[in-house]
Write a protein that holds these residues in place. Structure first.
Motif, PDB file in Angstrom:
ATOM      1  N   ASP A 146      -4.258  31.559  -0.275  1.00 11.16           N
ATOM      2  CA  ASP A 146      -3.591  30.672  -1.232  1.00 11.16           C
ATOM      3  C   ASP A 146      -4.614  29.894  -2.051  1.00 11.16           C
ATOM      4  OD1 ASP A 146      -1.075  31.512  -0.609  1.00 11.16           O
ATOM      5  OD2 ASP A 146      -0.535  29.785   0.604  1.00 11.16           O
ATOM      6  N   ALA A 147      -5.703  30.574  -2.401  1.00  7.79           N
ATOM      7  CA  ALA A 147      -6.788  29.918  -3.146  1.00  7.79           C
ATOM      8  C   ALA A 147      -6.305  29.427  -4.510  1.00  7.79           C
ATOM      9  CB  ALA A 147      -7.957  30.888  -3.320  1.00  7.79           C
ATOM     10  N   GLY A 148      -6.616  28.175  -4.811  1.00  7.79           N
ATOM     11  CA  GLY A 148      -6.216  27.582  -6.085  1.00  7.79           C
ATOM     12  C   GLY A 148      -4.826  26.988  -6.074  1.00  7.79           C
ATOM     13  N   SER A 149      -4.139  27.048  -4.937  1.00  8.14           N
ATOM     14  CA  SER A 149      -2.767  26.540  -4.837  1.00  8.14           C
ATOM     15  C   SER A 149      -2.734  25.021  -4.734  1.00  8.14           C
ATOM     16  CB  SER A 149      -2.107  27.132  -3.591  1.00  8.14           C
ATOM     17  OG  SER A 149      -2.744  26.623  -2.420  1.00  8.14           O
ATOM     18  N   GLY A 150      -1.504  24.489  -4.695  1.00  8.04           N
ATOM     19  CA  GLY A 150      -1.345  23.052  -4.505  1.00  8.04           C
ATOM     20  C   GLY A 150      -1.917  22.587  -3.186  1.00  8.04           C
ATOM     21  N   PHE A 151      -1.716  23.383  -2.130  1.00  5.81           N
ATOM     22  CA  PHE A 151      -2.312  23.033  -0.844  1.00  5.81           C
ATOM     23  C   PHE A 151      -3.826  23.045  -0.948  1.00  5.81           C
ATOM     24  CE2 PHE A 151      -4.585  24.536   2.865  1.00  5.81           C
ATOM     25  CZ  PHE A 151      -4.325  23.513   3.755  1.00  5.81           C
ATOM     26  N   ILE A 153      -5.806  22.705  -3.527  1.00  7.57           N
ATOM     27  CA  ILE A 153      -6.293  21.570  -4.320  1.00  7.57           C
ATOM     28  C   ILE A 153      -6.185  20.281  -3.518  1.00  7.57           C
ATOM     29  CG2 ILE A 153      -5.854  20.148  -6.358  1.00  7.57           C
ATOM     30  CD1 ILE A 153      -4.963  22.698  -7.808  1.00  7.57           C
ATOM     31  N   GLY A 154      -5.032  20.084  -2.869  1.00  5.52           N
ATOM     32  CA  GLY A 154      -4.844  18.863  -2.086  1.00  5.52           C
ATOM     33  C   GLY A 154      -5.854  18.733  -0.976  1.00  5.52           C
ATOM     34  N   GLN A 155      -6.164  19.837  -0.319  1.00  4.20           N
ATOM     35  CA  GLN A 155      -7.174  19.804   0.738  1.00  4.20           C
ATOM     36  C   GLN A 155      -8.547  19.462   0.175  1.00  4.20           C
ATOM     37  OE1 GLN A 155      -8.356  23.543   2.677  1.00  4.20           O
ATOM     38  NE2 GLN A 155      -8.135  22.504   4.643  1.00  4.20           N
ATOM     39  N   GLU A 156      -8.878  20.034  -0.979  1.00  8.74           N
ATOM     40  CA  GLU A 156     -10.161  19.722  -1.608  1.00  8.74           C
ATOM     41  C   GLU A 156     -10.249  18.252  -1.994  1.00  8.74           C
ATOM     42  OE1 GLU A 156     -12.949  21.803  -2.105  1.00  8.74           O
ATOM     43  OE2 GLU A 156     -11.770  22.861  -0.582  1.00  8.74           O
ATOM     44  N   VAL A 157      -9.141  17.686  -2.443  1.00 11.59           N
ATOM     45  CA  VAL A 157      -9.104  16.253  -2.772  1.00 11.59           C
ATOM     46  C   VAL A 157      -9.370  15.429  -1.520  1.00 11.59           C
ATOM     47  CG1 VAL A 157      -7.596  14.348  -3.464  1.00 11.59           C
ATOM     48  CG2 VAL A 157      -7.581  16.484  -4.764  1.00 11.59           C
ATOM     49  N   ALA A 158      -8.667  15.729  -0.438  1.00 15.72           N
ATOM     50  CA  ALA A 158      -8.843  14.969   0.806  1.00 15.72           C
ATOM     51  C   ALA A 158     -10.268  15.092   1.323  1.00 15.72           C
ATOM     52  CB  ALA A 158      -7.844  15.467   1.858  1.00 15.72           C
ATOM     53  N   ARG A 159     -10.835  16.274   1.250  1.00 17.66           N
ATOM     54  CA  ARG A 159     -12.205  16.480   1.712  1.00 17.66           C
ATOM     55  C   ARG A 159     -13.197  15.719   0.839  1.00 17.66           C
ATOM     56  NH1 ARG A 159     -12.279  23.013   3.082  1.00 17.66           N
ATOM     57  NH2 ARG A 159     -11.506  22.808   5.235  1.00 17.66           N
ATOM     58  N   ALA A 160     -12.969  15.711  -0.472  1.00 12.33           N
ATOM     59  CA  ALA A 160     -13.874  15.000  -1.380  1.00 12.33           C
ATOM     60  C   ALA A 160     -13.846  13.507  -1.110  1.00 12.33           C
ATOM     61  CB  ALA A 160     -13.488  15.285  -2.831  1.00 12.33           C
ATOM     62  N   VAL A 161     -12.668  12.963  -0.833  1.00  9.56           N
ATOM     63  CA  VAL A 161     -12.539  11.530  -0.544  1.00  9.56           C
ATOM     64  C   VAL A 161     -13.208  11.191   0.785  1.00  9.56           C
ATOM     65  CG1 VAL A 161     -10.886   9.709   0.033  1.00  9.56           C
ATOM     66  CG2 VAL A 161     -10.484  11.200  -1.946  1.00  9.56           C
ATOM     67  N   ALA A 162     -13.001  12.028   1.796  1.00 12.76           N
ATOM     68  CA  ALA A 162     -13.639  11.789   3.088  1.00 12.76           C
ATOM     69  C   ALA A 162     -15.157  11.808   2.953  1.00 12.76           C
ATOM     70  CB  ALA A 162     -13.188  12.841   4.103  1.00 12.76           C
ATOM     71  N   ALA A 163     -15.661  12.726   2.139  1.00  8.58           N
ATOM     72  CA  ALA A 163     -17.110  12.816   1.933  1.00  8.58           C
ATOM     73  C   ALA A 163     -17.635  11.633   1.140  1.00  8.58           C
ATOM     74  CB  ALA A 163     -17.453  14.121   1.214  1.00  8.58           C
ATOM     75  N   ALA A 164     -16.854  11.178   0.174  1.00  9.28           N
ATOM     76  CA  ALA A 164     -17.286  10.022  -0.625  1.00  9.28           C
ATOM     77  C   ALA A 164     -17.350   8.758   0.219  1.00  9.28           C
ATOM     78  CB  ALA A 164     -16.324   9.829  -1.802  1.00  9.28           C
ATOM     79  N   ILE A 212       0.259  21.445   5.636  1.00 10.99           N
ATOM     80  CA  ILE A 212       0.732  21.840   4.314  1.00 10.99           C
ATOM     81  C   ILE A 212       1.039  20.635   3.434  1.00 10.99           C
ATOM     82  CG2 ILE A 212       3.199  21.961   4.804  1.00 10.99           C
ATOM     83  CD1 ILE A 212       1.095  24.599   2.949  1.00 10.99           C
ATOM     84  N   GLU A 213       1.237  19.446   4.067  1.00 14.46           N
ATOM     85  CA  GLU A 213       1.536  18.242   3.300  1.00 14.46           C
ATOM     86  C   GLU A 213       0.344  17.745   2.489  1.00 14.46           C
ATOM     87  OE1 GLU A 213       4.075  15.091   4.947  1.00 14.46           O
ATOM     88  OE2 GLU A 213       4.273  16.350   6.722  1.00 14.46           O
ATOM     89  N   LEU A 214      -0.830  18.346   2.706  1.00 14.09           N
ATOM     90  CA  LEU A 214      -1.977  17.987   1.866  1.00 14.09           C
ATOM     91  C   LEU A 214      -1.705  18.298   0.397  1.00 14.09           C
ATOM     92  CD1 LEU A 214      -4.981  19.214   4.049  1.00 14.09           C
ATOM     93  CD2 LEU A 214      -4.415  16.847   3.479  1.00 14.09           C
ATOM     94  N   SER A 215      -0.759  19.170   0.128  1.00 11.40           N
ATOM     95  CA  SER A 215      -0.435  19.518  -1.260  1.00 11.40           C
ATOM     96  C   SER A 215       0.035  18.297  -2.054  1.00 11.40           C
ATOM     97  CB  SER A 215       0.635  20.613  -1.302  1.00 11.40           C
ATOM     98  OG  SER A 215       1.820  20.190  -0.656  1.00 11.40           O
ATOM     99  N   ARG A 216       0.436  17.221  -1.363  1.00  5.83           N
ATOM    100  CA  ARG A 216       0.877  16.008  -2.062  1.00  5.83           C
ATOM    101  C   ARG A 216      -0.250  15.391  -2.891  1.00  5.83           C
ATOM    102  NH1 ARG A 216       1.877  11.484   2.569  1.00  5.83           N
ATOM    103  NH2 ARG A 216       2.359  10.204   0.751  1.00  5.83           N
ATOM    104  N   PHE A 217      -1.497  15.701  -2.539  1.00  5.58           N
ATOM    105  CA  PHE A 217      -2.630  15.140  -3.266  1.00  5.58           C
ATOM    106  C   PHE A 217      -3.004  15.946  -4.507  1.00  5.58           C
ATOM    107  CE2 PHE A 217      -4.022  13.841   1.224  1.00  5.58           C
ATOM    108  CZ  PHE A 217      -3.367  12.623   1.136  1.00  5.58           C
ATOM    109  N   ALA A 218      -2.449  17.141  -4.660  1.00  2.79           N
ATOM    110  CA  ALA A 218      -2.837  18.007  -5.768  1.00  2.79           C
ATOM    111  C   ALA A 218      -2.654  17.351  -7.142  1.00  2.79           C
ATOM    112  CB  ALA A 218      -2.081  19.330  -5.699  1.00  2.79           C
ATOM    113  N   PRO A 219      -1.530  16.674  -7.400  1.00  2.00           N
ATOM    114  CA  PRO A 219      -1.351  16.088  -8.738  1.00  2.00           C
ATOM    115  C   PRO A 219      -2.401  15.046  -9.104  1.00  2.00           C
ATOM    116  CG  PRO A 219       0.752  16.192  -7.566  1.00  2.00           C
ATOM    117  CD  PRO A 219      -0.318  16.499  -6.572  1.00  2.00           C
ATOM    118  N   LEU A 220      -3.116  14.508  -8.107  1.00  9.25           N
ATOM    119  CA  LEU A 220      -4.080  13.444  -8.383  1.00  9.25           C
ATOM    120  C   LEU A 220      -5.246  13.931  -9.235  1.00  9.25           C
ATOM    121  CD1 LEU A 220      -4.184  11.656  -4.902  1.00  9.25           C
ATOM    122  CD2 LEU A 220      -2.699  11.198  -6.876  1.00  9.25           C
ATOM    123  N   VAL A 221      -5.579  15.229  -9.156  1.00  6.39           N
ATOM    124  CA  VAL A 221      -6.700  15.719  -9.966  1.00  6.39           C
ATOM    125  C   VAL A 221      -6.346  15.703 -11.446  1.00  6.39           C
ATOM    126  CG1 VAL A 221      -7.657  17.159  -8.118  1.00  6.39           C
ATOM    127  CG2 VAL A 221      -6.051  18.169  -9.756  1.00  6.39           C
TER     128      VAL A 221
END
Length: 343
Positions: A146-151, A153-164, A212-221
């Motif tokens: 599911d590369a590039g999906s809402g999930f 993207i949301g996971q990448e957002v969460a990971r970026a915030v955790a790293a920041a 799968i609820e990580l997809s909630r973060f996708a719109p933030l980008v």
């Protein structure tokens, strides 16, 4: 005159259309999720009947044939339980089960050959040849793809915030957006056992939900338009989606079999349909994917047509599968009459 029920059964919502053989939609109804894999066969059938009942309300006509478009995992289910339930609505014929990928594709075109790319919570690409799914790429779920999906993207957002938060990655405005989404107070000084309390709260709140609820973060980008981290996520999502689309293109080395030689990059352009919120609401992703595809020799496509669901396509499919020719006039009639019913 034959009348048809066409149903687009999604995981969270179901849309039913009652139409005649000319493509005129005369009834429309909605209900909750109608996917038996995610909802269970009983609740899914209840949703299909509820939406269909609403579509049939106000008419004395009964459906001659019915077609249900749903996710691929449901396509192998027996149709007998469906027909049994639809008999309560007066169905005189059969029930067909078709792919929601085809419904999404036919929501954007009446042609029988082309490409579809859907990116919502999940992501999948398909090549359609002769009105059938000739090849499918990804759509393998959050564990396998599911590369590039809402999930994704949301996971990448969460990971970026955790790293920041702990200095492993660059600062990003996504941090404040995620904290607000999760109702977490940001305190850059408060620590417990060496870890920022803010990050500890992030960990707890993320892991107490289903993955799968990580997809909630996708719109933030799309909110953080000028943020370098957010834009990097958008670009990588677009690259992944373009690769999925290219994997099913007729000139890809992976594409073989029926219809693999059409649209050779020098002939007729293939219809290209985009669906799913990542592409329809995230304009920057759709534009980037279209740009990437246009700069390759892999596929020769028209400008992407954006579709928000498979309702029109389900109506097109039920007509086509019962021998009704769907040309530009019929397709337009379906679009316009359904839009009027939806209001």
């Amino acid at each position: 005159m034959l009348n048809f029920l066409a149903i687009d059964a999604g995981g969270t919502s179901t849309r039913a259309i009652f139409l005649d053989a000319s493509g005129r939609c005369v009834g429309y109804g909605t209900a909750g999720g109608g996917n038996p894999v995610s909802r269970g066969i009983g609740p899914a059938l209840d949703a299909l009947i509820e939406a269909s009942g609403k579509a049939l309300s106000g008419t004395r006509e009964v459906p001659s044939q019915a077609l249900v478009a749903m996710a691929g995992a449901s396509l192998e289910l027996p149709t007998n339980p469906y027909r049994t339930r639809f008999l309560t609505l007066g169905l005189t014929g059969t029930v067909m089960i078709e792919s929601d990928l085809l419904a999404a594709f036919y929501s954007g075109t009446f042609h029988d050959d082309g490409l579809a790319l859907i990116a919502g919570t999940g992501a999948v690409g398909a090549r359609i040849a002769g009105g059938q799914l000739a090849e499918v790429a990804d759509g393998t779920g959050w564990l396998l793809g599911d590369a590039g999906s809402g999930f994704w993207i949301g996971q990448e957002v969460a990971r970026a915030v955790a790293a920041a938060l702990d200095g492993r990655g660059p600062a990003t405005s996504l941090t404040d957006l995620v904290m607000a989404e999760l109702a977490i107070d940001v305190d850059p000084l408060a620590r417990a056992h060496g870890r920022l309390r803010t990050q500890q709260q992030l960990i707890l709140k993320v892991y107490e939900r289903s993955a799968i609820e990580l997809s909630r973060f996708a719109p933030l980008v799309f909110v953080a338009k000028n943020d370098a981290v957010a834009q990097d996520i958008v670009e990588r999502a677009a690259t992944a989606l373009a690769q999925t689309l290219q994997a099913v293109s007729p000139n890809s080395t992976a594409s073989e079999g029926p219809g693999a030689d059409y649209g050779d990059g020098h002939g007729t352009e293939l219809p290209l349909v985009f669906g799913g919120s990542v592409l329809t609401k995230g304009g920057s992703v759709a534009a980037a994917v279209a740009r990437m595809v246009a700069t390759t020799d892999t596929v020769n496509t028209t400008k992407p047509v954006l579709v928000h669901d498979g309702a029109v396509g389900a109506a097109v499919l039920v007509l086509k599968r019962h021998g009704v020719e769907v040309d530009a006039g019929v397709f337009t009639r379906i679009q316009e009459s359904l839009a009027a019913l939806r209001g």
